[in-house]
Design a protein around this motif. Structure first.
Motif, PDB file in Angstrom:
ATOM      1  N   MET A   1       0.814  -1.210   0.000  1.00  0.00           N
ATOM      2  CA  MET A   1       0.000   0.000   0.000  1.00  0.00           C
ATOM      3  C   MET A   1       0.856   1.271   0.000  1.00  0.00           C
ATOM      4  O   MET A   1       0.336   2.360  -0.209  1.00  0.00           O
ATOM      5  CB  MET A   1      -0.916   0.015   1.225  1.00  0.00           C
ATOM      6  N   PHE A   4       0.985   2.763  -3.510  1.00  0.00           N
ATOM      7  CA  PHE A   4      -0.364   3.258  -3.784  1.00  0.00           C
ATOM      8  C   PHE A   4      -0.564   4.617  -3.103  1.00  0.00           C
ATOM      9  O   PHE A   4      -1.009   5.591  -3.723  1.00  0.00           O
ATOM     10  CB  PHE A   4      -1.397   2.242  -3.284  1.00  0.00           C
ATOM     11  N   LEU A 293      -2.085  -1.127  -6.417  1.00  0.00           N
ATOM     12  CA  LEU A 293      -3.020  -1.702  -5.448  1.00  0.00           C
ATOM     13  C   LEU A 293      -3.046  -3.224  -5.559  1.00  0.00           C
ATOM     14  O   LEU A 293      -3.057  -3.925  -4.539  1.00  0.00           O
ATOM     15  CB  LEU A 293      -4.417  -1.136  -5.698  1.00  0.00           C
TER      16      LEU A 293
END
Length: 298
Positions: A1, A4, A293
């Motif tokens: 993450m 992202f 993602l």
């Protein structure tokens, strides 16, 4: 993450002037270090060996710094560095500024595009200004967004910092000039190597988010480009928007007769075509965000 979040943060804030007017941007610090190395070591004999040693030392130092920062007990540093070292929003802003200026006059467009390209701009017509902006958009999407994100995904902060120091060095000393042909050789070759996969990945992503032209023309034309990597996103953008890119242009007062990419495409370009390229930048970024993602989930 982490990737992202970093991509989202970059797209949201870009390069806030309030911050970077007070503290030096990491890219500026890299540039000063490379400039010092150039002034200190680019002299005398064995310049190619000296240049190789300099870029090797810079990459080792960047990798070690990345390891130290990555070992910190918080992911905030990673996210912020990704946001700082990616250039999606700033790229969009610079390219869009050319379209806005070109709508005022060709002269304003020339001044705006001169901020992002290295070619001569004083005699450009509207189409040449628009073409230059779109080419810059395609190439810098690869160099400034997809490639650093790719190398973070592969090697974390060490991979990202090694890529950025190499790319910065190439932009400063990786030219075939009398001063830098030997000293900058290693930096230019390493930059070519590090961009080998990202450039082709960028082309694939542009192809996927545009009108999905036939792949064969892109595969045929991209290798003909004077750069081993820039031709891929440029060819994908040209065929994706059905416009002609590259072609003749002037450097240092000398006209260079480069062939067109997608020569059968539209050559009479306008600010609207730049707008279409900006839309493609955001679509490609969104695809990259989705890939980040998916990587995080897996």
């Amino acid at each position: 993450m982490i990737l992202f979040a970093g991509m989202l943060l970059d797209a949201a804030i870009g390069e806030p002037k309030l911050l970077w007017s007070r503290v030096p941007h990491p890219a500026i610090l890299m540039g000063k270090l490379i400039g010092w190395c150039d002034q200190t070591f680019n002299k005398g004999n064995n310049r190619r060996l000296k240049g190789f040693t300099v870029i090797a030392a810079l990459c080792i130092a960047a990798g070690l710094l990345g390891c130290v920062l990555q070992a910190l007990p918080t992911a905030i540093v990673d996210v912020v560095l990704i946001a700082v070292l990616l250039a999606q929003k700033s790229l969009v802003q610079h390219v869009k500024a050319v379209a806005d200026a070109l709508r005022l006059s060709v002269g304003d467009g020339r001044m705006a595009v001169a901020m992002i390209v290295g070619r001569d701009t004083k005699d450009m017509d509207q189409s040449a200004v628009a073409r230059s902006a779109i080419e810059s958009a395609a190439e810098n999407l690869s160099d400034g967004v997809i490639a650093p994100a790719f190398w973070f995904a592969v090697g974390g902060l060490p991979g990202l910092l090694i890529y950025k120091i190499t790319n910065t060095a190439d932009s400063m000393i990786g030219y075939r000039t009398e001063r830098h042909e030997q000293f900058g050789w290693a930096a230019a070759r390493l930059d070519d190597l590090l961009n080998l996969i990202p450039a082709r990945l960028t082309a694939l992503m542009i192809w996927a988010v545009t009108n999905r032209p036939r792949v064969r023309p892109i595969l045929q034309e991209a290798p003909r480009h004077r750069s081993p990597n820039a031709g891929w996103p440029e060819a994908a953008m040209a065929h994706g928007l059905d416009i002609a890119l590259s072609g003749p242009r002037s450097y240092d007062g000398q006209m260079q007769d480069f062939p067109y990419v997608n020569g059968d495409g539209e050559r009479d370009l306008t600010p609207t075509d730049i707008d279409r390229a900006v839309t493609t930048l955001w679509k490609t970024w969104a695809m990259g965000l989705c890939l980040a993602l998916i990587i995080a989930i897996l």
